[in-house]
Design an enzyme around this catalytic site. Structure first.
Site, PDB file in Angstrom:
ATOM      1  N   ARG A 169       0.886  -1.176   0.000  1.00  0.00           N
ATOM      2  CA  ARG A 169       0.000   0.000   0.000  1.00  0.00           C
ATOM      3  C   ARG A 169       0.918   1.218   0.000  1.00  0.00           C
ATOM      4  O   ARG A 169       1.686   1.411   0.945  1.00  0.00           O
ATOM      5  CB  ARG A 169      -0.923  -0.022   1.218  1.00  0.00           C
ATOM      6  CG  ARG A 169      -1.673   1.281   1.383  1.00  0.00           C
ATOM      7  CD  ARG A 169      -2.801   1.197   2.381  1.00  0.00           C
ATOM      8  NE  ARG A 169      -3.960   0.539   1.818  1.00  0.00           N
ATOM      9  CZ  ARG A 169      -5.213   0.733   2.231  1.00  0.00           C
ATOM     10  NH1 ARG A 169      -5.470   1.574   3.208  1.00  0.00           N
ATOM     11  NH2 ARG A 169      -6.214   0.092   1.671  1.00  0.00           N
ATOM     12  N   HIS A 183      -7.016   0.648  -6.895  1.00  0.00           N
ATOM     13  CA  HIS A 183      -7.321  -0.189  -5.723  1.00  0.00           C
ATOM     14  C   HIS A 183      -7.997  -1.480  -6.219  1.00  0.00           C
ATOM     15  O   HIS A 183      -9.178  -1.705  -5.969  1.00  0.00           O
ATOM     16  CB  HIS A 183      -8.242   0.592  -4.779  1.00  0.00           C
ATOM     17  CG  HIS A 183      -8.282   0.051  -3.376  1.00  0.00           C
ATOM     18  ND1 HIS A 183      -7.517  -1.016  -2.946  1.00  0.00           N
ATOM     19  CD2 HIS A 183      -9.008   0.454  -2.282  1.00  0.00           C
ATOM     20  CE1 HIS A 183      -7.771  -1.252  -1.673  1.00  0.00           C
ATOM     21  NE2 HIS A 183      -8.663  -0.376  -1.251  1.00  0.00           N
ATOM     22  N   GLN A 189     -10.117  -3.910  -3.903  1.00  0.00           N
ATOM     23  CA  GLN A 189     -11.417  -3.337  -3.560  1.00  0.00           C
ATOM     24  C   GLN A 189     -12.416  -3.572  -4.692  1.00  0.00           C
ATOM     25  O   GLN A 189     -13.584  -3.921  -4.456  1.00  0.00           O
ATOM     26  CB  GLN A 189     -11.254  -1.823  -3.310  1.00  0.00           C
ATOM     27  CG  GLN A 189     -12.547  -1.138  -2.931  1.00  0.00           C
ATOM     28  CD  GLN A 189     -13.060  -1.619  -1.587  1.00  0.00           C
ATOM     29  OE1 GLN A 189     -12.324  -1.623  -0.606  1.00  0.00           O
ATOM     30  NE2 GLN A 189     -14.313  -2.039  -1.539  1.00  0.00           N
ATOM     31  N   ASP A 200     -16.979   7.572  -2.465  1.00  0.00           N
ATOM     32  CA  ASP A 200     -15.808   7.368  -1.608  1.00  0.00           C
ATOM     33  C   ASP A 200     -15.459   8.733  -1.021  1.00  0.00           C
ATOM     34  O   ASP A 200     -16.023   9.757  -1.444  1.00  0.00           O
ATOM     35  CB  ASP A 200     -14.646   6.790  -2.444  1.00  0.00           C
ATOM     36  CG  ASP A 200     -13.400   6.504  -1.627  1.00  0.00           C
ATOM     37  OD1 ASP A 200     -13.504   6.366  -0.392  1.00  0.00           O
ATOM     38  OD2 ASP A 200     -12.301   6.405  -2.228  1.00  0.00           O
ATOM     39  N   CYS A 251     -16.331   1.880  -0.280  1.00  0.00           N
ATOM     40  CA  CYS A 251     -15.210   1.004   0.104  1.00  0.00           C
ATOM     41  C   CYS A 251     -14.892   1.082   1.593  1.00  0.00           C
ATOM     42  O   CYS A 251     -14.295   0.165   2.139  1.00  0.00           O
ATOM     43  CB  CYS A 251     -13.978   1.352  -0.728  1.00  0.00           C
ATOM     44  SG  CYS A 251     -13.356   3.016  -0.420  1.00  0.00           S
ATOM     45  N   ARG A 302     -14.087  -8.497   0.763  1.00  0.00           N
ATOM     46  CA  ARG A 302     -12.639  -8.310   0.604  1.00  0.00           C
ATOM     47  C   ARG A 302     -11.908  -9.603   1.003  1.00  0.00           C
ATOM     48  O   ARG A 302     -10.969 -10.026   0.328  1.00  0.00           O
ATOM     49  CB  ARG A 302     -12.146  -7.158   1.503  1.00  0.00           C
ATOM     50  CG  ARG A 302     -12.654  -5.774   1.144  1.00  0.00           C
ATOM     51  CD  ARG A 302     -12.074  -5.276  -0.159  1.00  0.00           C
ATOM     52  NE  ARG A 302     -10.632  -5.278  -0.197  1.00  0.00           N
ATOM     53  CZ  ARG A 302      -9.832  -4.301   0.251  1.00  0.00           C
ATOM     54  NH1 ARG A 302     -10.367  -3.199   0.730  1.00  0.00           N
ATOM     55  NH2 ARG A 302      -8.507  -4.415   0.179  1.00  0.00           N
TER      56      ARG A 302
HETATM   57  N1  NVA Z   1      -9.733   6.791  -1.803  1.00  0.00           N
HETATM   58  C1  NVA Z   1      -9.401   6.371  -0.473  1.00  0.00           C
HETATM   59  C2  NVA Z   1      -9.626   4.914  -0.341  1.00  0.00           C
HETATM   60  C3  NVA Z   1      -9.308   4.337   1.009  1.00  0.00           C
HETATM   61  C4  NVA Z   1      -9.565   2.859   1.073  1.00  0.00           C
HETATM   62  C5  NVA Z   1      -7.974   6.747  -0.146  1.00  0.00           C
HETATM   63  O1  NVA Z   1      -7.113   6.610  -1.013  1.00  0.00           O
HETATM   64  O2  NVA Z   1      -7.717   7.217   0.969  1.00  0.00           O
HETATM   65  N1   CP Z   2     -11.416  -0.105   1.723  1.00  0.00           N
HETATM   66  C1   CP Z   2     -10.178  -0.175   2.228  1.00  0.00           C
HETATM   67  O1   CP Z   2      -9.199  -0.433   1.512  1.00  0.00           O
HETATM   68  O2   CP Z   2     -10.118   0.016   3.557  1.00  0.00           O
HETATM   69  P1   CP Z   2      -8.798   0.212   4.436  1.00  0.00           P
HETATM   70  O3   CP Z   2      -8.188   1.532   4.042  1.00  0.00           O
HETATM   71  O4   CP Z   2      -9.276   0.194   5.837  1.00  0.00           O
HETATM   72  O5   CP Z   2      -7.847  -0.908   4.125  1.00  0.00           O
END
Ligand code: NVA
Ligand code: CP
Length: 311
Positions: free
Chosen positions: A107, A134, A137, A229, A270, A298
């Site tokens: 990540r 992602h 997801q 989101d 998500c 997930r």
């Molecule tokens: N768009 C959000 C998704 C988190 C799962 C982010 O990147 O923070």
């Molecule tokens: N949806 C998702 O990826 O959640 P987290 O950021 O908690 O992993």
């Protein structure tokens, strides 16, 4: 279970339609057998490393649980604790990780880091969220849509909000599955042109529709699936005020906006959700919301993915 043509997953674009369907089919099997988890120990002796530059609840928990339930092990690496934080290169880090473990979930802030990891790792690399994509997801989202709608045919999905990482991969994934897409995104917040080109190309191949509009009602009217989101993704905190004033209240998914969707429409997010910003509690806790199925899925899609890559 088919083995995937690419031994990495950077974006949903890396998967063929057949591979997506196969992963979902097996995820549904995993879900059906969730009480008999311990009987499938196909990843016994395998280790998954999770290298995270950003916080996570679902991604970390679901990958760690998936490996544990399939008999494997995990090692969580906060990148601040690695020599990476003191200047060791991604290349040398990737080569080192490949010596010890069988798969890496990363990540990261910059998608280039994912690409560099793929280039330098000798093991499968899975994108657990970058600034651009992602994919895990979106596998869960497609599984949730199929679970509730029974088929991908004749569906219209409305995206409301920021053209962010989740949006990018969701649009690509839906276009691949032939789902019509109406995205309500403010000017200057649309996905990058190269992503719009992929979505347009995939939609044409499937004879489905893809439009970007500015008015959320135009997107949500008669939609089967409504998705949003956060307006402020991780890494965008400096733009917090500017983003909130652009998106709120116009792009908020509230009861009034949801009332334009079909009676049997579903709502996806998500998570994590900022209640009162991109979505109101009456929607996320309402009868159209399937966000908890989505979050649970997930685990199942990632088991399917790990079994395909490592089994
Ligand atoms: N768009 C959000 C998704 C988190 C799962 C982010 O990147 O923070
Ligand atoms: N949806 C998702 O990826 O959640 P987290 O950021 O908690 O992993």
């Amino acid at each position: 279970m088919i083995s995937l043509s690419k031994k990495y997953l950077t974006s949903i674009e890396d998967l063929t339609v057949e591979e997506i369907l196969n992963l979902i089919e097996h995820a549904i099997e995993f879900k059906k057998n969730k009480d008999g988890n311990s009987s499938n120990q196909s990843l016994s002796g395998k280790t998954l490393a999770l290298m995270f530059e950003k916080p996570s609840t679902r991604t970390r928990l679901s990958f760690e649980t998936a490996m544990f339930q399939l008999g494997g092990n995990t090692i969580y690496l906060n990148s601040n604790d690695l020599q990476l934080s003191r200047g060791e290169s991604i290349e040398d880090t990737a080569r080192t990780i490949s010596l010890y473990v069988d798969c890496l979930v990363a990540r990261v802030y910059s998608h280039n880091t994912i690409l560099e990891l793929v280039q330098n790792c000798k093991i499968p690399v899975i994108n657990g969220l970058s600034d651009l994509y992602h994919p895990c997801q979106i596998l869960a989202d497609l599984m949730t849509i199929l679970e509730h709608k029974k088929s991908f045919e004749d569906l219209t999905l409305a995206w409301v909000g920021d053209g962010n990482n989740v949006c990018n991969d969701l649009l690509i994934g839906c276009a691949k599955m032939g789902i019509n897409i109406n995205a309500a995104i403010p000017q200057s917040y649309e996905p990058p042109q190269q992503i719009l080109d992929v979505v347009t190309k995939e939609s044409k191949l499937k004879n489905s529709k893809f439009t970007i509009v500015r008015e959320p009602i135009d997107a949500v009217k008669n939609a089967d699936v409504v998705v949003t989101d956060t307006f402020v993704s991780i890494g965008k905190e400096k733009e917090d005020e500017k983003r909130k004033s652009t998106f709120i209240p116009k792009y908020q998914v509230n009861g009034k906006l949801m009332s334009y969707s079909k009676d049997d429409a579903i709502f996806l997010h998500c998570l994590p959700a900022r209640r009162g910003q991109e979505v109101t509690s009456d929607v996320i806790d309402g009868k159209k919301s399937v966000v908890w199925d989505e979050a649970e899925n997930r685990l199942h899609v990632q088991k399917s993915l790990l079994a395909s890559l490592l089994g």
